[in-house]
Scaffold this motif. Structure first.
Motif, mmCIF file in Angstrom:
data_model
loop_
_atom_site.group_PDB
_atom_site.id
_atom_site.type_symbol
_atom_site.label_atom_id
_atom_site.label_comp_id
_atom_site.label_asym_id
_atom_site.label_seq_id
_atom_site.Cartn_x
_atom_site.Cartn_y
_atom_site.Cartn_z
ATOM 1 N N ARG A 1 26.917 -24.453 10.215
ATOM 2 C CA ARG A 1 25.784 -24.249 10.392
ATOM 3 C C ARG A 1 25.127 -26.329 11.401
ATOM 4 O O ARG A 1 24.268 -26.077 11.942
ATOM 5 C CB ARG A 1 24.340 -23.616 9.930
ATOM 6 C CG ARG A 1 23.423 -22.992 10.605
ATOM 7 C CD ARG A 1 22.674 -22.764 9.515
ATOM 8 N NE ARG A 1 22.116 -23.787 7.993
ATOM 9 C CZ ARG A 1 21.994 -23.328 7.262
ATOM 10 N NH1 ARG A 1 22.468 -21.915 6.998
ATOM 11 N NH2 ARG A 1 21.967 -23.170 5.708
ATOM 12 N N THR A 2 25.279 -26.246 9.729
ATOM 13 C CA THR A 2 25.423 -27.748 10.552
ATOM 14 C C THR A 2 25.858 -28.618 11.482
ATOM 15 O O THR A 2 24.870 -29.389 11.963
ATOM 16 C CB THR A 2 25.022 -28.785 8.824
ATOM 17 O OG1 THR A 2 24.282 -27.611 7.662
ATOM 18 C CG2 THR A 2 24.556 -29.864 9.241
ATOM 19 N N SER B 1 16.171 -28.412 16.529
ATOM 20 C CA SER B 1 18.129 -28.473 16.006
ATOM 21 C C SER B 1 18.287 -29.297 14.938
ATOM 22 O O SER B 1 18.227 -29.482 13.516
ATOM 23 C CB SER B 1 19.152 -28.896 17.153
ATOM 24 O OG SER B 1 18.408 -27.887 18.428
ATOM 25 N N VAL B 2 17.355 -30.862 15.066
ATOM 26 C CA VAL B 2 17.141 -32.125 14.280
ATOM 27 C C VAL B 2 16.542 -31.582 13.145
ATOM 28 O O VAL B 2 17.135 -31.987 11.859
ATOM 29 C CB VAL B 2 16.889 -33.051 15.131
ATOM 30 C CG1 VAL B 2 16.837 -34.606 14.235
ATOM 31 C CG2 VAL B 2 18.279 -33.242 16.308
ATOM 32 N N ARG B 3 15.510 -30.678 13.361
ATOM 33 C CA ARG B 3 14.630 -30.686 12.475
ATOM 34 C C ARG B 3 15.542 -30.037 11.267
ATOM 35 O O ARG B 3 15.836 -30.119 10.167
ATOM 36 C CB ARG B 3 13.728 -29.848 12.456
ATOM 37 C CG ARG B 3 12.672 -30.685 12.628
ATOM 38 C CD ARG B 3 10.937 -30.366 12.951
ATOM 39 N NE ARG B 3 10.657 -28.716 12.129
ATOM 40 C CZ ARG B 3 10.013 -29.689 10.955
ATOM 41 N NH1 ARG B 3 9.902 -30.576 11.268
ATOM 42 N NH2 ARG B 3 9.566 -27.917 10.624
ATOM 43 N N SER C 1 17.074 -30.410 7.629
ATOM 44 C CA SER C 1 16.749 -29.379 6.261
ATOM 45 C C SER C 1 17.555 -29.293 5.601
ATOM 46 O O SER C 1 18.230 -28.947 4.268
ATOM 47 C CB SER C 1 15.807 -28.106 6.898
ATOM 48 O OG SER C 1 15.783 -27.342 6.150
ATOM 49 N N ALA C 2 19.127 -28.789 6.239
ATOM 50 C CA ALA C 2 19.434 -28.576 5.803
ATOM 51 C C ALA C 2 20.163 -29.319 4.621
ATOM 52 O O ALA C 2 21.156 -29.163 3.638
ATOM 53 C CB ALA C 2 20.530 -27.774 6.380
ATOM 54 N N THR D 1 18.506 -29.968 1.778
ATOM 55 C CA THR D 1 18.855 -29.109 0.700
ATOM 56 C C THR D 1 20.057 -29.296 0.078
ATOM 57 O O THR D 1 19.980 -28.771 -1.120
ATOM 58 C CB THR D 1 18.908 -27.335 1.376
ATOM 59 O OG1 THR D 1 17.509 -27.306 2.288
ATOM 60 C CG2 THR D 1 18.728 -26.361 0.550
ATOM 61 N N SER D 2 20.977 -29.184 0.534
ATOM 62 C CA SER D 2 21.921 -30.035 0.071
ATOM 63 C C SER D 2 22.151 -30.574 -1.094
ATOM 64 O O SER D 2 22.921 -30.849 -2.012
ATOM 65 C CB SER D 2 23.626 -29.939 1.481
ATOM 66 O OG SER D 2 23.401 -30.699 2.266
ATOM 67 N N VAL D 3 21.577 -32.159 -0.041
ATOM 68 C CA VAL D 3 21.333 -33.178 -2.000
ATOM 69 C C VAL D 3 20.799 -32.451 -2.961
ATOM 70 O O VAL D 3 21.232 -32.687 -4.215
ATOM 71 C CB VAL D 3 21.078 -34.743 -0.192
ATOM 72 C CG1 VAL D 3 20.597 -35.670 -1.915
ATOM 73 C CG2 VAL D 3 21.453 -34.661 0.509
ATOM 74 N N VAL D 4 19.844 -32.164 -2.695
ATOM 75 C CA VAL D 4 18.495 -31.663 -3.704
ATOM 76 C C VAL D 4 19.479 -30.737 -4.876
ATOM 77 O O VAL D 4 19.386 -30.765 -5.651
ATOM 78 C CB VAL D 4 17.594 -30.781 -3.465
ATOM 79 C CG1 VAL D 4 17.064 -30.139 -4.875
ATOM 80 C CG2 VAL D 4 16.891 -31.497 -2.557
ATOM 81 N N ASP D 5 20.105 -29.693 -3.580
ATOM 82 C CA ASP D 5 21.078 -28.950 -4.909
ATOM 83 C C ASP D 5 22.094 -29.904 -5.236
ATOM 84 O O ASP D 5 22.913 -28.920 -6.625
ATOM 85 C CB ASP D 5 22.244 -27.631 -3.902
ATOM 86 C CG ASP D 5 21.342 -26.726 -3.095
ATOM 87 O OD1 ASP D 5 19.587 -26.571 -3.954
ATOM 88 O OD2 ASP D 5 21.501 -25.515 -2.134
ATOM 89 N N ALA D 6 23.393 -30.524 -4.803
ATOM 90 C CA ALA D 6 23.955 -31.016 -5.476
ATOM 91 C C ALA D 6 23.248 -32.135 -6.958
ATOM 92 O O ALA D 6 24.458 -32.223 -7.509
ATOM 93 C CB ALA D 6 24.415 -32.214 -4.372
ATOM 94 N N HIS D 7 22.271 -32.392 -6.442
ATOM 95 C CA HIS D 7 21.187 -33.664 -7.828
ATOM 96 C C HIS D 7 20.852 -32.793 -8.805
ATOM 97 O O HIS D 7 21.032 -32.870 -9.414
ATOM 98 C CB HIS D 7 20.763 -34.302 -7.176
ATOM 99 C CG HIS D 7 20.488 -35.305 -6.432
ATOM 100 N ND1 HIS D 7 21.755 -36.442 -7.138
ATOM 101 C CD2 HIS D 7 20.571 -35.415 -5.306
ATOM 102 C CE1 HIS D 7 21.646 -37.635 -6.124
ATOM 103 N NE2 HIS D 7 21.137 -36.942 -4.515
#
Length: 148
Positions: free
Chosen positions: A83-84, A131-133, A137-138, A141-147
């Motif tokens: 998706r990204t 699209s850039v937004r 956002s994705a 979200t993935s950075v927050v999930d990784a931390h």
């Protein structure tokens, strides 16, 4: 307001672009006079195949982008990386489309084509922004999930 741009307005604008490309291709295919034999300008078979493949690729990219922007079901069913990547390719294509319209507008005198080109550039800008937004956002979200 931004949620409405990303989820409602941008997908509709992308679908309008899909319809525009499809209608132009149908018009050029069926309404153009067949003078290739007289002018000896008939394109090669490989050239036609390449052109058709590019148009189909553009239509698939645009349609998939509209689905990923506007449909929760498509967004949730698609892996985050796909998706990204898809939504990162979409604004690049939109900027190419906007550049093409700008190039043609710069070569012509002011008239109806200028107004259509201006509207098309604005549409491309809104779609690219949405699209850039979504991509940002994705990524957030993935950075927050990784931390976590």
């Amino acid at each position: 307001m931004m949620h409405m741009l990303n989820r409602r307005i941008a997908p509709v604008l992308v679908l309008i672009q899909v319809a525009y490309v499809a209608l132009l291709e149908i018009a050029f295919t069926t309404l153009a006079p067949d003078t290739a034999e007289l002018d000896h300008t008939d394109p090669s078979t490989s050239g036609r195949l390449l052109y058709t493949a590019v148009i189909i690729g553009v239509l698939i990219t645009l349609t998939g982008g509209a689905a990923l922007l506007g449909l929760d079901k498509a967004r949730n069913a698609c892996p985050t990386a796909v998706r990204t990547a898809w939504l990162a390719i979409l604004p690049i294509g939109e900027l190419a489309i906007a550049g093409t319209f700008l190039f043609h507008m710069a070569r012509e005198t002011f008239g109806p084509g200028t107004l259509i080109g201006t509207a098309a550039i604005a549409m491309c800008g809104l779609i690219a922004f949405a699209s850039v937004r979504e991509v940002l956002s994705a990524v957030r979200t993935s950075v927050v999930d990784a931390h976590s």
